[in-house]
Design a protein around this motif. Structure first.
Motif, PDB file in Angstrom:
ATOM      1  N   GLU A  91       4.118  -4.345  -0.711  1.00 42.35           N
ATOM      2  CA  GLU A  91       3.380  -3.477  -1.738  1.00 42.35           C
ATOM      3  C   GLU A  91       3.722  -3.575  -3.270  1.00 42.35           C
ATOM      4  O   GLU A  91       4.915  -3.870  -3.671  1.00 42.35           O
ATOM      5  CB  GLU A  91       3.344  -2.026  -1.634  1.00 42.35           C
ATOM      6  CG  GLU A  91       2.798  -1.410  -0.042  1.00 42.35           C
ATOM      7  CD  GLU A  91       4.177  -1.583   0.835  1.00 42.35           C
ATOM      8  OE1 GLU A  91       5.064  -2.065   0.568  1.00 42.35           O
ATOM      9  OE2 GLU A  91       3.854  -1.126   1.934  1.00 42.35           O
TER      10      GLU A  91
ATOM     11  N   GLU B 255       3.772  -1.861  -5.373  1.00 41.90           N
ATOM     12  CA  GLU B 255       4.679  -0.636  -6.234  1.00 41.90           C
ATOM     13  C   GLU B 255       6.290  -0.879  -6.058  1.00 41.90           C
ATOM     14  O   GLU B 255       6.941  -0.864  -6.447  1.00 41.90           O
ATOM     15  CB  GLU B 255       4.592   0.648  -5.553  1.00 41.90           C
ATOM     16  CG  GLU B 255       2.836   1.137  -5.860  1.00 41.90           C
ATOM     17  CD  GLU B 255       1.737   0.496  -4.762  1.00 41.90           C
ATOM     18  OE1 GLU B 255       2.147   0.255  -3.732  1.00 41.90           O
ATOM     19  OE2 GLU B 255       0.711   0.136  -5.435  1.00 41.90           O
ATOM     20  N   LYS B 256       6.397  -1.545  -4.563  1.00 40.92           N
ATOM     21  CA  LYS B 256       7.760  -1.800  -4.323  1.00 40.92           C
ATOM     22  C   LYS B 256       8.284  -3.069  -4.999  1.00 40.92           C
ATOM     23  O   LYS B 256       9.567  -3.072  -5.563  1.00 40.92           O
ATOM     24  CB  LYS B 256       8.090  -2.038  -2.898  1.00 40.92           C
ATOM     25  CG  LYS B 256       7.868  -0.639  -2.110  1.00 40.92           C
ATOM     26  CD  LYS B 256       8.383  -0.935  -0.542  1.00 40.92           C
ATOM     27  CE  LYS B 256       8.355   0.392   0.037  1.00 40.92           C
ATOM     28  NZ  LYS B 256       8.768   0.330   1.472  1.00 40.92           N
TER      29      LYS B 256
ATOM     30  N   ASP C 267       7.519  -3.960  -8.125  1.00 40.49           N
ATOM     31  CA  ASP C 267       7.513  -3.404  -9.302  1.00 40.49           C
ATOM     32  C   ASP C 267       8.943  -2.615  -9.403  1.00 40.49           C
ATOM     33  O   ASP C 267       9.575  -2.754 -10.618  1.00 40.49           O
ATOM     34  CB  ASP C 267       6.332  -2.435  -9.971  1.00 40.49           C
ATOM     35  CG  ASP C 267       5.128  -3.020 -10.095  1.00 40.49           C
ATOM     36  OD1 ASP C 267       5.042  -4.261 -10.287  1.00 40.49           O
ATOM     37  OD2 ASP C 267       4.083  -2.319 -10.036  1.00 40.49           O
TER      38      ASP C 267
END
Length: 172
Positions: A22, A24-25, A27
């Motif tokens: 993902e 988010e991960k 980032d």
């Protein structure tokens, strides 16, 4: 998880689930590289994130150690952006990039991902396949992803030299 546990549980993951990581991960991992210490905070590291399936296939042209990971960070550095020690001119760029790569690996472990630091690659192929500018040196490939359910840890992972061989106090 405390640091000793995190560092002890991290291993070179050589088998990954075919599951996208993902954004988010990604980032979170990149943020750990951004905040990692570098000499005089010069931050000479440059990171290419490869998560497109077509582009990931090019990793196999550059190394046999891509492990079909769904994500690969290509860690580079720019010597001209790094600190040079005044005493002897030693450039910190490779050390700085190594520090940030270590932070990335530990951060990935902390959020449930596996990594392997790959140094066995053809640098000219990496440069060619990923259009890496000539002013950047390529330090490492960092295949990253969710460890496969049947991943195994290399038996050498828990073999260490004796502490007395590694450590001396006050003089060698």
């Amino acid at each position: 998880m405390n640091f000793s546990q995190l560092a002890g549980e991290r291993f070179s993951c050589r088998k990954f689930k075919q599951q996208a990581v993902e954004q988010e991960k990604i980032d979170i991992i990149l943020k750990s590289a951004l905040v990692a210490p570098t000499a005089v905070n010069k931050q000479p590291q440059r990171i290419l994130v490869v998560n497109d399936k077509e582009k990931l296939s090019k990793i196999n042209v550059c190394t046999k150690y891509g492990f079909d990971a769904p994500l690969c960070f290509i860690i580079c550095y720019d010597k001209s952006k790094a600190y040079n020690r005044g005493y002897d001119g030693k450039n910190s760029a490779e050390i700085d990039a190594s520090i940030i790569t270590t932070h990335m690996m530990l951060q990935a472990q902390d959020i449930g991902l596996g990594t392997t630091w790959v140094m066995a690659f053809n640098p000219e192929k990496v440069r060619e396949c990923f259009n890496i500018p000539s002013e950047l040196e390529i330090l490492a490939l960092l295949p990253t992803g969710y460890p496969a359910d049947d991943v195994s840890v290399n038996p050498l992972h828990s073999k260490f030299i004796d502490m007395s061989e590694m450590v001396s106090y006050n003089e060698f």
